[in-house]
Design an enzyme around this catalytic site. Structure first.
Site, PDB file in Angstrom:
ATOM      1  CB  SER A   7      -0.901   0.020   1.231  1.00 35.50           C
ATOM      2  OG  SER A   7      -1.456   1.319   1.366  1.00 35.50           O
ATOM      3  CG  HIS A  32      -3.736  -1.686  -1.496  1.00 34.42           C
ATOM      4  ND1 HIS A  32      -4.816  -2.506  -1.751  1.00 34.42           N
ATOM      5  CD2 HIS A  32      -4.156  -0.811  -0.546  1.00 34.42           C
ATOM      6  CE1 HIS A  32      -5.841  -2.154  -0.981  1.00 34.42           C
ATOM      7  NE2 HIS A  32      -5.465  -1.121  -0.240  1.00 34.42           N
ATOM      8  CG  ASP A  34      -5.154   2.446   0.641  1.00 31.82           C
ATOM      9  OD1 ASP A  34      -6.100   1.640   0.660  1.00 31.82           O
ATOM     10  OD2 ASP A  34      -4.006   2.159   1.048  1.00 31.82           O
ATOM     11  CG  MET A  36      -8.477   7.229   2.015  1.00 28.19           C
ATOM     12  SD  MET A  36      -7.577   7.475   3.562  1.00 28.19           S
ATOM     13  CE  MET A  36      -6.714   5.901   3.665  1.00 28.19           C
ATOM     14  CG  HIS A  65      -9.168   0.000  -0.452  1.00 26.28           C
ATOM     15  ND1 HIS A  65      -8.573  -0.103   0.796  1.00 26.28           N
ATOM     16  CD2 HIS A  65     -10.504  -0.005  -0.218  1.00 26.28           C
ATOM     17  CE1 HIS A  65      -9.516  -0.162   1.728  1.00 26.28           C
ATOM     18  NE2 HIS A  65     -10.687  -0.099   1.137  1.00 26.28           N
ATOM     19  CG  MET A  67     -11.359   3.306   1.894  1.00 28.01           C
ATOM     20  SD  MET A  67      -9.830   3.400   2.837  1.00 28.01           S
ATOM     21  CE  MET A  67      -8.649   3.310   1.495  1.00 28.01           C
ATOM     22  CG  MET A 136     -11.548  -2.721   5.165  1.00 30.16           C
ATOM     23  SD  MET A 136      -9.998  -2.331   4.308  1.00 30.16           S
ATOM     24  CE  MET A 136      -9.117  -1.375   5.550  1.00 30.16           C
ATOM     25  CG  ASP A 174      -6.025  -2.656   3.317  1.00 29.56           C
ATOM     26  OD1 ASP A 174      -4.951  -2.341   3.853  1.00 29.56           O
ATOM     27  OD2 ASP A 174      -6.700  -1.882   2.603  1.00 29.56           O
TER      28      ASP A 174
END
Ligand code: DX5
Ligand code: ZN
Length: 218
Positions: A7, A32, A34, A36, A65, A67, A136, A174
């Site tokens: 990540s 990975h 992320d 957000m 991913h 979010m 998660m 994760d």
């Protein structure tokens, strides 16, 4: 197959291209990413221009991913930017089936994920539809947290549900994964391992190579 997905949230952003090349050189199969939005989770990470710019740093699989609230709005954009797997939160989507279809229409793999408080049973309607399920193992929003042990039990439950249905869907974990607990999550049935701090704090190449040793199929 067991896969490592570093990540980049924990990477040194002033050297992001080099950090990505290090995990690639050391053999990590995925990257990975992320995303957000400051609404679904309290923090804001990075978005489209960053992904577009790092796409040329590696040929490895981009494991995105999301979010973010109402993820269907951005699926086409992430497809265009070079995501290979797009994972969204069940809790964030009004119609999860629609998000999955949109990802598949873009020719990409779909992943669905749940927060620690959401039961595995909520995933049942979608198990045959996705290529990956992400459990998660911390509350989404920040790197560097400690693994929540109850979430490892959820991995075990999910693997049993998949096996009952004759599915060998990837299970990703994760949050808070370290050299100390990686064996436990693998034996619970996870096969795609996200690691942020455990990869990027210290020597990125060495950490990646060491974590990959734990993933070699016996
Ligand atoms: C948390 C993110 C994770 C995070 C993992 O919301 O989804 O991917 O970067 O970081 P570590 O491995 O440090 O817990
Ligand atoms: Zn993540």
């Amino acid at each position: 197959m067991n896969i490592l997905s570093p990540s980049i949230l924990a990477a040194d952003f002033k050297n992001l291209g080099q950090e990505i090349r290090s995990v690639d050189d050391a053999g990590a199969q995925y990257v990975h990413i992320d995303v957000m939005d400051g609404v679904f989770v309290p923090s804001i990470s990075f978005g489209m221009p960053v992904i577009e710019s790092i796409r040329s740093a590696t040929g490895r699989v981009f494991d995105v991913h999301l979010m973010i609230v109402d993820p269907v709005r951005y699926v086409d954009e992430f497809v265009r930017l070079g995501a290979d797997i797009i994972t969204f939160h069940l809790e964030a989507a009004d119609d999860p089936g629609k998000v999955i279809d949109r990802i598949h229409e873009g020719g990409k793999k779909a992943g669905i994920t749940i927060k620690p408080a959401t039961p595995v049973s909520a995933l049942i309607p979608f198990l045959g539809e996705v290529e990956m399920v992400l459990i998660m193992t911390v509350e989404p929003g920040f790197g560097g947290q400690k693994i929540i042990p109850e979430c490892v039990e959820k991995v075990r439950q999910l693997r049993a549900l998949l096996t009952e249905r004759g599915l060998d869907t990837d299970i990703e974990v994760d949050g808070g994964i370290t050299k100390e607990n990686i064996k436990e999550v693998l034996s619970a049935g996870a096969n795609v391992i996200v690691a942020g701090s455990a990869v990027f704090k210290g020597n990125t190449y060495e950490n990646t190579a060491q974590l990959l040793q734990y993933l070699i199929d016996k």
